[in-house]
Every structure is written in C-alpha cells, then in structure tokens.
Design an enzyme around this catalytic site. Sequence first.
Site, mmCIF file in Angstrom:
data_model
loop_
_atom_site.group_PDB
_atom_site.id
_atom_site.type_symbol
_atom_site.label_atom_id
_atom_site.label_comp_id
_atom_site.label_asym_id
_atom_site.label_seq_id
_atom_site.Cartn_x
_atom_site.Cartn_y
_atom_site.Cartn_z
ATOM 1 N N THR A 1 -41.538 -0.853 21.145
ATOM 2 C CA THR A 1 -40.870 -0.555 22.410
ATOM 3 C C THR A 1 -40.280 -1.792 23.084
ATOM 4 O O THR A 1 -39.489 -1.659 24.023
ATOM 5 C CB THR A 1 -41.861 0.087 23.392
ATOM 6 O OG1 THR A 1 -42.897 -0.848 23.693
ATOM 7 C CG2 THR A 1 -42.488 1.332 22.782
ATOM 8 N N ASP B 1 -42.271 -24.076 24.289
ATOM 9 C CA ASP B 1 -43.443 -23.202 24.316
ATOM 10 C C ASP B 1 -44.619 -23.993 24.860
ATOM 11 O O ASP B 1 -45.179 -24.849 24.175
ATOM 12 C CB ASP B 1 -43.743 -22.681 22.906
ATOM 13 C CG ASP B 1 -44.829 -21.612 22.905
ATOM 14 O OD1 ASP B 1 -45.916 -21.857 23.469
ATOM 15 O OD2 ASP B 1 -44.583 -20.530 22.341
#
Length: 222
Positions: free
Chosen positions: A118, A212
């Site tokens: 999703t 990151d």
Amino acid sequence: MSLSETAAEHSRLHLLPQTNQLKGLMTIIRDIKTPRGDFVFYSDRVIRLLIEEGLNYLPVVDKEVTTPMGVPFHGVAFEGRICGVSIMRAGESMEQGLRDVCTSVRIGKVLIQRDERTAQAKLYYSKLPKDISDRWVLLLDPMLATGGSAIKCIEALLEAGVREERILFVNLVCAPEGALAMLELFPKLQIITAEIDEGVDEQKFILPGLGDFGDRYFGTED
C-alpha cells in the site's frame, strides 16, 4: 514566502536559536566527509540542546526553597511526569540525550515501516509505559520528511490515552511539508527542531538533508 519560511513562523513549531554554535554543529553533521565518530559526537551535542529546549514546554508550578544562606528563593518546579518514545531505529539515537537530563526516565519504542503493498506507514511494534496516558511524551525521531511515520506513531499514542497537547515531537531536521502536515492534522501538537530544510525530493528524501541518520549514527552504511 517559501514553504520553509511559512513553517518557521508557525506558533507550534519551535526552532532552536539559530546561533553560530548550532550552525557549526549542523554543518559538521551534514558534511558527507565527516567520519562516524565525529558524526555521533556532534549529533549528540545537538540532541542534548533539543531535549533541553523541549523541556521548556513542560508545565511548571511556583516553588519556594531556602538557599544555604538561609534566604528564601522563589522559583519553579516541573509539574507532571514525562517519558520518551523513540521511533525505531533512528530515534533510538536520541534516547541517551534524554537520559542525560532526566534521571530514570521511562522510554517506550515503536517500529513503523512502509507497507510494500500500500506504500502506507504501518505500525509493526509498540511497547509503551503502562501509565503513559498520565505522562507528557517526548517523541524522538531525528528526521521529519513527509511525517508518515510520526503521524502513525502519534495515532498510536492517542489510542494509548495520551493527550495530544502532551506530545512534544523532537527532531534535528524537518522538511516543511511534513511539519505543516502534522501541525494541521494534530492542532495541539508541538514540534521542536534544530533546522527546517528546503523540502523533499521525488523520493521523499529531505534536501539538503544529511543522508540516512540511522545508518550514519549506528555505522550501518553500505
């Protein structure tokens, strides 16, 4: 007015004072050439500043004490109890900074990842103090891009009984899109951050950003 300028003027988004010291620390941790040891050391310094600033938004009550000179002093005392909640894994880097200024503080953890089917943020793990509904919560995550993970975490906190006005979201760098989206969705939330960046790119990475954070802090870069 740019999106970042709009975010900076929001009454519930609190920027650290933009001193030369802070600018210098942020320059070091943004630099791709900074070795891991220095990245951790200077990130920890900024995190400490953020935690101290976050504590400024806790309620206080008047308190009178007597000094060693036998003279009364009219001050204040913190009202209510606090806890931390870190969004794994990068948020765990901020736990020590909280412990350094709040002795024996309780810290919960949540794990939120994107569902590959999703593309939506999904809560995979949550371990919170049993009495968290009675506490003020410092939500810890160094980077705020779109706000998807943080929004999901705040929803979990609200479900656990935490009052929205008792949630303080603490991060090092935020994108204005994510910050404004969260402040609109949660009208009593407050955000404490070191810097507001220009925005996010097509891959939803913060620009100019610092890479990151979790990988650089914990030494797991490719």
